[in-house]
Design a protein around this motif. Structure first.
Motif, mmCIF file in Angstrom:
data_model
loop_
_atom_site.group_PDB
_atom_site.id
_atom_site.type_symbol
_atom_site.label_atom_id
_atom_site.label_comp_id
_atom_site.label_asym_id
_atom_site.label_seq_id
_atom_site.Cartn_x
_atom_site.Cartn_y
_atom_site.Cartn_z
ATOM 1 N N SER A 55 22.547 78.972 80.277
ATOM 2 C CA SER A 55 23.372 78.836 81.478
ATOM 3 C C SER A 55 24.740 78.254 81.142
ATOM 4 O O SER A 55 25.713 78.525 81.841
ATOM 5 C CB SER A 55 22.662 77.972 82.516
ATOM 6 N N ALA A 56 24.830 77.464 80.072
ATOM 7 C CA ALA A 56 26.121 76.901 79.670
ATOM 8 C C ALA A 56 27.108 78.016 79.339
ATOM 9 O O ALA A 56 28.285 77.937 79.679
ATOM 10 C CB ALA A 56 25.940 75.980 78.466
ATOM 11 N N LEU A 63 26.806 81.242 80.473
ATOM 12 C CA LEU A 63 27.052 82.006 81.703
ATOM 13 C C LEU A 63 28.128 81.329 82.542
ATOM 14 O O LEU A 63 28.979 81.985 83.131
ATOM 15 C CB LEU A 63 25.761 82.106 82.527
ATOM 16 N N ARG A 64 28.064 79.998 82.577
ATOM 17 C CA ARG A 64 29.040 79.232 83.330
ATOM 18 C C ARG A 64 30.458 79.499 82.841
ATOM 19 O O ARG A 64 31.384 79.594 83.635
ATOM 20 C CB ARG A 64 28.731 77.738 83.150
ATOM 21 N N LEU A 123 31.527 82.884 84.057
ATOM 22 C CA LEU A 123 31.791 82.840 85.498
ATOM 23 C C LEU A 123 33.142 82.178 85.769
ATOM 24 O O LEU A 123 33.960 82.692 86.540
ATOM 25 C CB LEU A 123 30.664 82.079 86.208
ATOM 26 N N MET A 124 33.378 81.059 85.104
ATOM 27 C CA MET A 124 34.627 80.341 85.284
ATOM 28 C C MET A 124 35.802 81.198 84.844
ATOM 29 O O MET A 124 36.828 81.265 85.522
ATOM 30 C CB MET A 124 34.574 79.071 84.439
#
Lengths: 147, 109
Positions: free
Chosen positions: B55-56, B58-59, B62-63
């Motif tokens: 998830s780190a 993916l974040r 996304l950002m």
């Protein structure tokens, strides 16, 4: 009938993100040495990474070293990982679920890790005992016929 | 984690190799945000050599996609391997980010 426990392995790690690679290796070795289905390793590694990252990044109120106890267990039909830490009491099951349908601008940055864990495993359980957080993730599998 | 930058006309292609996890994702985040700050508007991120994402990571994507949208630019990811693709599928990221199967397809878009 309860799923019979066949094998257990334990390990302790420090609350340091660099330690997660060592956990990953332990999980991969555990799965391959027992000839369990390989996708189990992939899913468990990611789930453990997400849970441990949360604990190490957000769980502690001081800068001291803490130990996190891990236990991997092979049952007849499942692999179970138990994580015990002395971080601040936190139940990830109560974390809000992200909206999967939101577009790029609306999609919030947080909350993803635990969502991934819930997608990957069959069971996620939380207990708080004697000042410790205990997380138990379970993933069931079917062995191919004849093995 | 390695990021290799490559120019093709007005496009910047960023080739990632290694893992995007809580330890390593920041490198990619800084790289992409710096490129956008420096005026890049069409970024292609080639993930062929990306072996793992949590998830780190993916974040960060996304950002970066949000930032690109704000400046009327576009971020496109290409050539995700099966494991990485699975994480995108699990989280619904396959539908919210621009993903192309090949570099050529990403450039043509």
């Amino acid at each position: 009938m309860a799923d019979r426990v066949l094998d257990v392995q334990t390990m302790a790690m420090r609350n340091d993100l660099r330690e997660i690679q060592r956990v990953e290796q332990m999980i991969r070795d555990f799965i391959t040495q027992r000839h369990l289905p390989l996708p189990l390793a992939r899913d468990f590694v990611l789930a453990a990474d997400e849970l441990l990252t949360n604990i190490i990044s957000y769980g502690y109120d001081d800068a001291r070293e803490h130990l996190i106890q891990l236990q991997l267990q092979q049952n007849q039909e499942a692999v179970v990982l138990r994580i015990e830490d002395d971080a601040r009491a936190y139940n990830p099951l109560l974390a809000p679920m992200p909206d999967e349908t939101a577009n790029v601008s609306d999609r919030p940055i947080g909350g993803l890790g635990i969502y991934i864990v819930r997608q990957l495993v069959d069971d996620l359980e939380y207990q708080h005992e004697n000042g410790k957080n205990i997380l138990i993730i379970t993933k069931r599998f079917l062995l191919p016929k004849g093995s | 984690m390695e990021c290799i930058e490559e120019k093709q006309n007005d496009l910047t292609i960023l080739g990632l190799s290694g893992r995007m996890d809580s330890l390593t994702s920041r490198v990619v985040e800084e790289k992409i945000l710096a490129l956008i700050e420096n005026g890049e508007r069409h970024l292609i991120v080639d993930c062929a050599q990306l072996t793992y994402i949590s998830s780190a990571g993916l974040r960060v994507f996304l950002m970066a996609a949000k930032r690109a949208t704000q400046v009327k630019g576009r971020l496109t990811l290409t050539t995700l391997n099966d494991e990485v693709q699975q994480v995108f599928d699990l989280t619904g990221f396959s539908t919210i980010l621009n993903i192309c199967r090949s570099r050529e397809e990403a450039i043509a878009n």
